[in-house]
Design an enzyme around this catalytic site. Structure first.
Site, mmCIF file in Angstrom:
data_model
loop_
_atom_site.group_PDB
_atom_site.id
_atom_site.type_symbol
_atom_site.label_atom_id
_atom_site.label_comp_id
_atom_site.label_asym_id
_atom_site.label_seq_id
_atom_site.Cartn_x
_atom_site.Cartn_y
_atom_site.Cartn_z
ATOM 1 N N SER A 238 0.994 -1.218 0.046
ATOM 2 C CA SER A 238 -0.011 -0.207 -0.126
ATOM 3 C C SER A 238 1.153 1.605 0.272
ATOM 4 O O SER A 238 2.050 1.079 0.051
ATOM 5 C CB SER A 238 -0.938 -0.141 1.508
ATOM 6 O OG SER A 238 -0.109 -0.143 2.837
ATOM 7 N N LYS A 239 0.034 2.273 0.041
ATOM 8 C CA LYS A 239 0.787 3.340 0.117
ATOM 9 C C LYS A 239 2.170 3.837 1.200
ATOM 10 O O LYS A 239 2.812 4.599 1.066
ATOM 11 C CB LYS A 239 0.184 5.152 -0.158
ATOM 12 C CG LYS A 239 -0.687 4.963 -1.298
ATOM 13 C CD LYS A 239 -1.974 5.970 -1.336
ATOM 14 C CE LYS A 239 -2.484 5.633 -2.655
ATOM 15 N NZ LYS A 239 -3.719 7.343 -2.577
ATOM 16 N N ARG A 240 1.736 3.145 2.508
ATOM 17 C CA ARG A 240 2.349 3.410 3.435
ATOM 18 C C ARG A 240 4.120 2.941 2.847
ATOM 19 O O ARG A 240 4.753 2.512 3.896
ATOM 20 C CB ARG A 240 1.600 2.744 4.365
ATOM 21 C CG ARG A 240 1.442 1.140 4.888
ATOM 22 C CD ARG A 240 0.884 1.319 6.121
ATOM 23 N NE ARG A 240 0.064 -0.797 5.783
ATOM 24 C CZ ARG A 240 0.792 -1.320 6.603
ATOM 25 N NH1 ARG A 240 1.920 -0.493 6.882
ATOM 26 N NH2 ARG A 240 0.724 -2.713 6.967
ATOM 27 N N HIS A 241 4.196 1.665 2.381
ATOM 28 C CA HIS A 241 5.365 1.196 2.310
ATOM 29 C C HIS A 241 6.454 1.607 1.225
ATOM 30 O O HIS A 241 7.013 1.732 1.109
ATOM 31 C CB HIS A 241 4.939 -0.271 1.868
ATOM 32 C CG HIS A 241 4.131 -1.021 2.471
ATOM 33 N ND1 HIS A 241 2.832 -2.069 1.997
ATOM 34 C CD2 HIS A 241 4.692 -1.742 3.361
ATOM 35 C CE1 HIS A 241 2.653 -2.512 3.284
ATOM 36 N NE2 HIS A 241 3.477 -2.719 3.780
ATOM 37 N N GLY A 242 6.390 2.849 0.934
ATOM 38 C CA GLY A 242 6.665 3.633 -0.017
ATOM 39 C C GLY A 242 5.858 3.858 -2.066
ATOM 40 O O GLY A 242 4.701 4.257 -1.618
#
Length: 469
Positions: A238-242
């Site tokens: 997801s976006k939180r992984h970069g």
């Protein structure tokens, strides 16, 4: 039958890396087996679909080298076709009008939840043969209540769904718009899709779509449901992984061939080989060889693969991406594309990304004298460097030809005349030429800058050293 695959993104955002992996697998499997790769934009969600998102998807696919053989086609162009199919289903008894209100459905689901049952429509309107009048209604599909839907998935193996676990799917909403599963099934039939390659998060849609195919008497495609990408923490990517947008990876300096190489290795292998060209992947890849386990996205491994592709590429192959990165630094390299190809070999062994390469070669595209990094200047620009730098400047000014051998000759002569080691002259020279203590070989750096800029920058450096006295 001739193989026909499709990549079918929704234009509600960027082309994320998971979607790009699906497109890549469709493209490669199709190329391996001589089929046709189709792009279909699933834009039935009119509130969230945008032209901007369509443009980003097309740009991302083109950058990756995955342009379709046919398309893009848009589901929004086929609304009337979907409704015609529903009319036929109603006429043949495969669908029915449902007038249940939202309040009633909420009450039914709550009662089911209290009993511990799976929430689903209870079929109240299924056998009432209601007409399509003024009362608000939806159109539902009569899902078979006995037996099961099963298929041999190319990746997952045998998958089975008991029909009594499936709901009576809504085909047309109360506002008259067709739903996702209906549109997908009709389009897959009308486009002659023979193999659907998609993420395993679509497995639950497959039995519903298979029932629609059977009701219409259409052939059912084969299916291959890929394991999803996960982050290093094991959670779905997801976006939180970069960075998860394909074009964001471009901005970060990755090559499309490196992205493709890395993505294909997430679940597929060919012996011990790690580095693949696109030509090799088109010849070797088969979706049936994918593993079933979730793949972990590892940016360090991607960077390692990217470095390999940078070193293996021809300068001409790298020019467009380096020019793109220089443009992001405010440098217009367009008149200098030939110069880019000329200087690239000096930087290829030293860069893991094109961002890094652009930063390292930026000094070549700026005519003014560069500011010096404070730490580098303090260490290397000492009074002892002034005389040998002046000697070198005089030697360079007298050169008849500006070639690497000629420049090396006067550099070596300067070292000998002053009894210096390479580093004692090269490091202060690097600082005045590039503003930093790191560059390609010092002779190559002089050659790439050219005589006029070398004299100007050495002269500016001498002025700085004079000011120290």
């Amino acid at each position: 039958m001739t193989l026909r695959t499709r990549f079918a993104p929704s234009p509600t955002g960027f082309l994320h890396i998971g979607g790009a992996r699906t497109a890549l697998f469709c493209h490669l499997h199709t190329r391996r087996h001589g089929g046709t790769f189709i792009l279909r934009i699933e834009d039935t969600d009119t509130e969230r679909s945008t032209q901007e998102a369509v443009d980003v998807i097309l740009e991302g696919l083109a950058w990756m080298g995955l342009s379709p053989d046919e398309g893009p086609f848009f589901q929004s162009d086929h609304t009337q076709r979907y409704l015609e199919v529903v009319d036929r289903m109603l006429a043949e008894g495969h669908a029915y009008v449902c007038t249940c209100s939202k309040e009633r459905l909420d009450t039914v689901r709550e009662e089911q939840r209290v009993r511990g049952d799976k929430p689903r429509y209870d079929g109240l309107c299924r056998e009432l043969n209601l007409s399509r009048g003024a009362v608000p209604h939806v159109i539902r599909f009569k899902t078979p209540r006995d037996g099961e839907a099963s298929w041999e998935d190319m990746i997952q193996g045998t998958i089975r769904f008991a029909n009594d676990e499936l709901d009576d799917l809504i085909l047309v909403r109360s506002d008259g718009s067709p739903t996702y599963n209906l549109a997908v099934a009709v389009d897959d039939h009308d486009m002659g899709i023979t193999l659907v390659i998609r993420g395993e998060d679509h497995i639950s849609n497959t039995p519903r779509q298979m029932h629609l195919f059977r009701a219409m008497g259409w052939p059912i495609p084969e299916y291959a449901h890929m394991p999803l990408l996960h982050g290093s923490d094991g959670a779905k990517l997801s976006k939180r992984h970069g960075a998860v947008s394909v074009l964001q990876f471009r901005e970060e300096g990755f090559l499309p061939d490196a992205i493709n190489n890395y993505l294909v290795r997430l679940g597929w292998s060919h012996g011990e080989q790690e580095i693949f060209t696109m030509a090799e992947l088109r010849r070797l890849f088969d979706v049936r060889e994918l593993g079933r386990s979730a793949a972990i996205f590892d940016r360090a491994k991607l960077s390692w693969i990217n470095g390999h592709h940078i070193r293996a590429a021809t300068p001409e192959q790298l020019v467009p991406e380096l020019a793109f990165q220089l443009g992001r630094l405010g440098i217009d390299p367009l008149p200098s594309h030939a110069d880019l190809a000329r200087i690239l070999p000096e930087f290829q062994p030293r860069a893991a990304t094109l961002v890094e390469m652009a930063q390292k070669c930026r000094f070549l595209f700026i005519d003014s004298v560069l500011p010096y990094e404070e730490k580098a200047a303090r260490k290397h620009l000492t009074p002892a460097a002034r005389t040998p730098l002046a000697t070198l400047a005089d030697h360079l000014a007298s050169l008849g030809e500006w070639t690497v051998p000629a420049i090396d000759g006067v550099f070596q002569a300067t070292l000998s005349a002053h009894g210096l080691t390479m580093g004692q002259l090269a490091q202060p020279l690097r600082v005045v030429l590039t503003g930093t203590a790191a560059s390609p070989g010092i002779v190559e750096t002089l050659w790439m800058l050219g005589p006029a800029r070398c004299q100007a920058r050495i002269g500016a450096g001498l002025a700085v050293l004079d000011g120290m006295g």
